[in-house]
Scaffold this motif. Sequence first.
Motif, short mmCIF file in Angstrom:
data_model
loop_
_atom_site.label_atom_id
_atom_site.label_comp_id
_atom_site.label_asym_id
_atom_site.label_seq_id
_atom_site.Cartn_x
_atom_site.Cartn_y
_atom_site.Cartn_z
N ASN A 247 -0.13 -2.76 2.82
CA ASN A 247 0.87 -3.10 1.64
C ASN A 247 1.76 -1.90 1.11
OD1 ASN A 247 1.97 -4.16 -0.91
ND2 ASN A 247 0.20 -3.57 -2.00
N PHE A 248 2.92 -2.11 1.56
CA PHE A 248 3.94 -0.94 1.24
C PHE A 248 4.77 -1.61 0.21
CE2 PHE A 248 2.45 0.50 5.47
CZ PHE A 248 2.14 1.94 5.13
N ASP A 249 5.00 -2.73 -0.20
CA ASP A 249 6.14 -3.18 -0.87
C ASP A 249 5.48 -4.28 -2.05
OD1 ASP A 249 5.70 -5.47 0.58
OD2 ASP A 249 7.66 -5.49 1.38
N ASP A 250 4.11 -4.56 -2.20
CA ASP A 250 3.61 -5.66 -3.28
C ASP A 250 2.99 -5.03 -4.27
OD1 ASP A 250 2.95 -8.14 -4.05
OD2 ASP A 250 2.10 -8.79 -2.24
N GLU A 251 2.32 -5.76 -5.00
CA GLU A 251 1.73 -5.33 -6.23
C GLU A 251 0.71 -4.09 -5.70
OE1 GLU A 251 -0.96 -6.87 -10.06
OE2 GLU A 251 -0.12 -8.33 -8.46
N GLY A 252 0.55 -3.07 -6.65
CA GLY A 252 -0.30 -1.88 -6.09
C GLY A 252 0.10 -0.93 -4.81
N SER A 253 1.23 -1.21 -4.43
CA SER A 253 1.81 -0.45 -3.23
C SER A 253 2.02 1.03 -3.66
CB SER A 253 2.89 -1.15 -2.64
OG SER A 253 3.98 -1.27 -3.51
N ARG A 254 2.14 1.24 -4.82
CA ARG A 254 2.63 2.61 -5.11
C ARG A 254 1.05 3.60 -4.62
NH1 ARG A 254 6.36 5.53 -5.27
NH2 ARG A 254 5.02 6.76 -3.51
N THR A 255 0.10 3.23 -4.98
CA THR A 255 -1.05 3.89 -4.58
C THR A 255 -1.24 4.02 -3.06
OG1 THR A 255 -2.19 3.59 -6.49
CG2 THR A 255 -3.29 4.43 -4.72
N VAL A 256 -0.75 2.94 -2.24
CA VAL A 256 -1.00 2.76 -0.74
C VAL A 256 0.20 3.69 -0.30
CG1 VAL A 256 -1.01 1.17 1.04
CG2 VAL A 256 -1.91 0.31 -1.04
N ARG A 257 1.23 3.66 -0.67
CA ARG A 257 2.36 4.40 -0.29
C ARG A 257 1.87 5.98 -0.30
NH1 ARG A 257 7.48 1.67 0.25
NH2 ARG A 257 8.59 3.55 -0.41
#
Length: 647
Positions: A247-257
């Motif tokens: 997930n680089f662009d869905d909800e919660g992606s900030r932490t994943v990025r």
Amino acid sequence: MKSKHTMPFGAQWIPGKGVRFRLWAPDAEQVELALGDGLQTYSPQVGEEPGVERRLPMDRLDDGWYELTVSEAGPGSRYRFRPDAGHPVPDPASRFNPGDVHGPSEVVDPFAYIWQHADWRGRPWEETVLYELHVGTFTPEGTFRAVIDRLDHLQGLGITALELMPVAAFPGSRNWGYDGVLPFAPAAAYGRPEDLKALIDAAHGKGLMVFLDVVYNHFGPEGNYLHLYAPQFFTERHHTPWGAAINFDDEGSRTVRDFFIHNALYWLEEFRFDGLRLDAVHAILDDSEKHILEALAEAVQSGPGRERRIHLVLENDANQARFLARSNSDPKWYAAQWNDDFHHACHVLLTAESDGYYADYSSEPAFLSSDPSKQDSPRKHALHYLGRCLTQGYAWQGEPSPFRKGEARGTPSGHLPAAAFVAFLQNHDQVGNRAFGERLTQLSDPAAFRAALAVMLLSPSVPLLFMGEEFGADTPFLFFCDFGEDLHNAVRDGRRREFAHFERFSDPAVRETIPDPCVFETFAASRLDWGSLENPEAEQWLDFYRQLLALRRREIIPRLAGARGLDYRVWERRGLQAAWRMGDGSLLTLLANFSGQPLRELEIPSGSLIGTQPKGIAPLPNPPPTSGGRVERGGELPPWSVAWYLA
């Protein structure tokens, strides 16, 4: 000198205060920290459960974060997390998992290693000669420390940069590395974090850069527990060959990025790698305003890239030139991309194979739709693809690909410098993804291979060698792994099904002969045989590589910055002429005969003959005076020969 990358997650040892443990678990109602008995002395064996664990509730913070600082914990402490009192899981940001990816993580003090070559600032990209190796099969020991013993060999060969296949922790004791599940933890099968640092430090002491292959497009199928407490790591908006995309662009992606950007910075800062090769970025799907690849590169430039030379390289089957854009002649984001097109064209030239994706390089190029010779041989067509690779970068720049059922592939790349592409005749994919792991030297005529090698090592593209090719290794490099029993049969059978569409393996009985990836023997067969260096033939190969790389160092590298391709021409369906304007204004010209017959009446390039293969041939004289713009012809290029001219 000491080095450390500070992260917002994982275990951070704070001298005088203990260890701060932090986990992002947005789907968990509560999280416990499980500390091993004895803290500093607990040392589990693979597959064993710890005898005693202390369970400590972690504080819940905003946005799904949990945190706890334990004053009595320190370097060497073993720990796990228990989301909702369920299955204990390792730290996804573990710096080291000494047993297995299913077991406890270990607190590591990054400052424990003292760097001996603190003044190392890297080397210019144009000096790069890459050597790809798999740590587990490169030496009999299969460890980070054992690679150090071979650095003199690589330095003497003319290599300037090691490229390690992925070393992030994977399930079991053997793997190519692309099934990693703990991206911050060096695989325990190869040694401890300080052993990897010692390898990089020793390489820097010999003037060698070290690159790391990283995987940001998926997690491996075993040992990934993120779905239990942080399913936001994945998204159903996009799908990849491995299932739901990261997930680089869905909800919660900030932490994943942030997780993956910190991973890149971690390897570059804490381990002082000189560069990263990002695996299969065409499977990194991101519709954000700023693509994760751009954000990651910018973080590197504003971080470790300010202090020393850092080079980022892509593998990108989509052939997207935009990520290789230049700004004032410097890479805006990425220095280069692996050029699979170069390999595929050369492979067809040397073997005439046309199965699978090689079909795209053995049929008439779409960019030559007006060419009248539609029935020419696969090798003649491959020459056009090779010529386009050498002078324009990609062979496929938006044309419909027959192998991909007419789907357009690639974007224009002729505006990019030649050094924006990495050329190779062999690598882990192109050897290991063959059913029996054969090397190209075993599939082609030696004279033909030497001609292709003389093209690759002296062209303005950045060259890459695969471990062992420099001495003509005949050991295979097979696909191997060490998954648990529940995956063993599925992986073996799936591997064999992949080859069903090849004519050679249309018979199920023949497919059964393909080595089982999950048995130890397949891994053992892939180890390099360094004893073969004692053979006279191996020494001949070594001498050939050394001579070509010495010529590259003397004639090509000083002129490489800013070099760009001009044009190419195919002669009599078997010869190739290509030209480049080098960075210093000189003109570099290649003449190559990719056939077993002499090539006559060629145009004579301007300049001096700087190198030939076979060594010592004089296929064409220096150009005589011309008048009225008349093109001089003459001379003869022998079978499977190459000549380089510099004006």
